[in-house]
Design a protein around this motif. Sequence first.
Motif, mmCIF file in Angstrom:
data_model
loop_
_atom_site.group_PDB
_atom_site.id
_atom_site.type_symbol
_atom_site.label_atom_id
_atom_site.label_comp_id
_atom_site.label_asym_id
_atom_site.label_seq_id
_atom_site.Cartn_x
_atom_site.Cartn_y
_atom_site.Cartn_z
ATOM 1 N N ILE A 1 24.263 -22.511 3.143
ATOM 2 C CA ILE A 1 22.821 -22.501 2.632
ATOM 3 C C ILE A 1 22.863 -21.805 1.560
ATOM 4 N N SER A 2 22.183 -22.301 0.463
ATOM 5 C CA SER A 2 22.262 -21.731 -1.017
ATOM 6 C C SER A 2 20.874 -20.909 -1.072
ATOM 7 N N SER A 3 20.747 -19.606 -0.572
ATOM 8 C CA SER A 3 19.901 -18.781 -1.042
ATOM 9 C C SER A 3 20.183 -18.012 -1.937
ATOM 10 N N ARG A 4 19.149 -17.336 -2.746
ATOM 11 C CA ARG A 4 19.487 -16.691 -3.926
ATOM 12 C C ARG A 4 20.196 -15.276 -3.841
ATOM 13 N N LYS A 5 21.108 -15.061 -4.350
ATOM 14 C CA LYS A 5 21.784 -13.557 -4.147
ATOM 15 C C LYS A 5 21.066 -12.413 -4.072
ATOM 16 N N GLN A 6 20.325 -12.267 -5.250
ATOM 17 C CA GLN A 6 19.362 -11.111 -5.581
ATOM 18 C C GLN A 6 18.299 -11.005 -4.718
ATOM 19 N N LYS A 7 17.829 -10.102 -3.992
ATOM 20 C CA LYS A 7 16.598 -9.980 -3.473
ATOM 21 C C LYS A 7 15.356 -9.928 -4.445
ATOM 22 N N LEU A 8 14.337 -10.639 -4.075
ATOM 23 C CA LEU A 8 13.174 -10.599 -4.740
ATOM 24 C C LEU A 8 12.236 -9.432 -4.672
ATOM 25 N N GLU A 9 12.129 -8.507 -5.689
ATOM 26 C CA GLU A 9 11.275 -7.566 -5.519
ATOM 27 C C GLU A 9 9.996 -7.882 -6.307
ATOM 28 N N LEU A 10 8.694 -7.502 -5.828
ATOM 29 C CA LEU A 10 7.566 -8.036 -6.585
ATOM 30 C C LEU A 10 6.668 -7.089 -6.138
ATOM 31 N N VAL A 11 5.324 -7.188 -7.090
ATOM 32 C CA VAL A 11 4.256 -6.330 -7.016
ATOM 33 C C VAL A 11 2.905 -7.318 -6.685
ATOM 34 N N PRO A 12 2.481 -7.170 -5.514
ATOM 35 C CA PRO A 12 1.329 -7.960 -5.264
ATOM 36 C C PRO A 12 0.016 -7.247 -5.310
ATOM 37 N N ILE A 13 -1.085 -7.714 -6.040
ATOM 38 C CA ILE A 13 -2.242 -7.203 -5.979
ATOM 39 C C ILE A 13 -3.255 -8.028 -5.377
ATOM 40 N N ALA A 14 -4.156 -7.553 -4.616
ATOM 41 C CA ALA A 14 -4.877 -8.658 -3.689
ATOM 42 C C ALA A 14 -6.047 -9.259 -4.734
ATOM 43 N N SER A 15 -6.129 -10.629 -4.648
ATOM 44 C CA SER A 15 -6.796 -11.319 -5.581
ATOM 45 C C SER A 15 -8.522 -11.345 -5.166
ATOM 46 N N LYS A 16 -9.276 -11.374 -6.040
ATOM 47 C CA LYS A 16 -10.688 -11.491 -5.690
ATOM 48 C C LYS A 16 -11.149 -13.003 -5.539
ATOM 49 N N VAL A 17 -11.511 -13.383 -4.053
ATOM 50 C CA VAL A 17 -11.758 -14.663 -3.866
ATOM 51 C C VAL A 17 -13.147 -15.115 -4.600
ATOM 52 N N ASN A 18 -13.387 -15.869 -5.213
ATOM 53 C CA ASN A 18 -14.647 -16.470 -5.717
ATOM 54 C C ASN A 18 -15.408 -17.166 -4.793
ATOM 55 N N SER B 1 0.939 -1.274 -0.035
ATOM 56 C CA SER B 1 -0.018 0.071 0.044
ATOM 57 C C SER B 1 0.715 1.267 0.181
ATOM 58 N N ARG B 2 2.084 1.068 0.087
ATOM 59 C CA ARG B 2 2.972 2.275 0.235
ATOM 60 C C ARG B 2 3.926 2.412 -1.127
ATOM 61 N N GLY B 3 4.074 3.776 -1.245
ATOM 62 C CA GLY B 3 4.873 3.954 -2.404
ATOM 63 C C GLY B 3 4.132 3.397 -3.752
ATOM 64 N N ASN B 4 5.313 2.783 -4.600
ATOM 65 C CA ASN B 4 4.966 2.340 -5.961
ATOM 66 C C ASN B 4 4.248 0.894 -5.739
ATOM 67 N N GLY B 5 4.029 0.276 -4.968
ATOM 68 C CA GLY B 5 3.416 -0.882 -4.586
ATOM 69 C C GLY B 5 4.530 -2.136 -4.723
ATOM 70 N N VAL B 6 5.750 -1.659 -4.921
ATOM 71 C CA VAL B 6 6.855 -2.905 -5.012
ATOM 72 C C VAL B 6 7.354 -3.133 -3.609
ATOM 73 N N ILE B 7 7.329 -4.428 -3.321
ATOM 74 C CA ILE B 7 7.751 -4.640 -2.076
ATOM 75 C C ILE B 7 8.976 -5.655 -1.960
ATOM 76 N N CYS B 8 9.624 -5.713 -1.051
ATOM 77 C CA CYS B 8 11.038 -6.654 -1.072
ATOM 78 C C CYS B 8 10.511 -7.943 -0.441
ATOM 79 N N LEU B 9 9.874 -8.805 -1.054
ATOM 80 C CA LEU B 9 9.347 -10.155 -0.748
ATOM 81 C C LEU B 9 10.491 -11.034 0.041
ATOM 82 N N THR B 10 11.852 -10.899 -0.409
ATOM 83 C CA THR B 10 12.781 -11.708 0.328
ATOM 84 C C THR B 10 12.750 -11.180 1.917
#
Length: 501
Positions: free
Chosen positions: A484-501, A164-173
């Motif tokens: 531990i083999s985690s991904r080096k680059q942090k994952l940034e994504l845009v989540p949009i609330a789904s409509k539950v049917n 809900s903040r800024g441009n909607g991009v979150i650091c999911l990592t």
Amino acid sequence: MMNPILLAAIPIISYFFLLLARMKVIPQNAVLLPSPPRLPIIGNLHQLGSILHRSLYKLSKQHGPLMLLHLGTVRTLVVSCPKIAEEVIRNNDLVFATRPKSKVMGALSYNKNDIAFAQYGESWRQMKKLAKTHLLSSQRVKSMSSDRAEEVSLLLEKVADAASRGNGVICLTEILNSYVTNVITRAVLGSWVTKEKKKLLSKLSHESSALFYEVFFEDFFPNLNWLDVLRGSDRKLKNYMKNWDALFEEIIKNHGRESKEVNGKNNTYFIGTLLELQNDSSLGFFLTNDHIRGLTLDMIIAGIDTTFATLDWCMTELVRNPEVMKKVKDELRKVAHGEDMIIEELLGQLSYLKVFIKEVIRLHPSSPLLLPRESLEECQIQGYNIPKQTRLVINAWAFGRDKSYWEAPEQFKPERFFDSNVDYKGKDFYFIPFGVGRRICPGMDFSMVVIEIALANLLHCFDWSLPRGITVEDMDMIECGGVISSRKQKLELVPIASKVN
């Protein structure tokens, strides 16, 4: 990039040559094993890259799936083929049941009093039995479902708030790391743990992975242990363990705040169970404070990083494979029947989600190199005589890329697990992300339910996409260097609330 072990060794190479005449001669039968050419004294240390499982995989392509490396004075067998791993475990699991002595594993095991890092023996057997019976049984894992449900609700709130903040991009990592830390610390320590303490526990967990790559000359050149003191490595490890000691003092102090019954729910957490078992005469042995510290440390550092890494890879592969994401979401929609959240009782119906996760851990096992073992006595592998005190490293990451067992192994295809009984519980030697044999991880069921319930709800409640201007081709899939083999680059994504049917 040159390995830090070699970089640290270069200034004292001249000193090493003075020791050459005193070195033990490696038995001729060990030399007959396929082995890369090596340098005097340091052996093959200079051939180890910053991402160890990849450099060992590359060496195995040149020198074979059973390969002997000389790491300083340490003989190390590297197995990169499931067939050889099966032979080792079926014929010599007990021979290779122990861990090698090392500075880091000795410290983390609290003087050989844990499960993951301790050497094989009666104490280790008792501790593993205790963990499987009292801490990680299927009934115990199921009993904590309400705690996980609360943490998943908080995870979803955190995603929505960040979006809900800024441009909607979150650091999911970062959000996933926080979720896993919260779940693990709550299960192990209880709900008293403050936000600041959780951050510290997460930090210590991440640092433990890096510690395994810290250069300790004592591990490779026992006569040069004084260099660890001179270079500050000893002090670094002692300071790390001091942080754990201080935490354990506070943990035991705060245990009294956790009542067994709160609002009708069972709130006996792992630490409480262990402290109660100290007074249980039927246990068969005395559970010391070091046993409790070692087990608790195992649960936290083995639980947080591995589970978080897998979750992060899962969300990464979903974004890279939108057709797979659609199939998972379609399945969730059918199972949910219009409900806002997926509950754990429904996880058994999510067959596609489960094969998707299997495919993720095939390609991205969180522990690509299973923790090293060491031979307790001489044995034979593939007709070669293997001397006592030879280290064994199994490259589980390589197994997931073996064309003899997997069709098009570099392709991401969850459907390969349809109509297949292949599982990760140790019976299929070409798919052992949680280990195999006596040293298999006892916490796999706990870890998998933490992953499944989070993924199910993140995908049920949100639609996910990459930030504007970013494409799948921009995503770097390289791993961090470390145990531990985690991904080096942090994952940034845009989540949009789904409509539950």
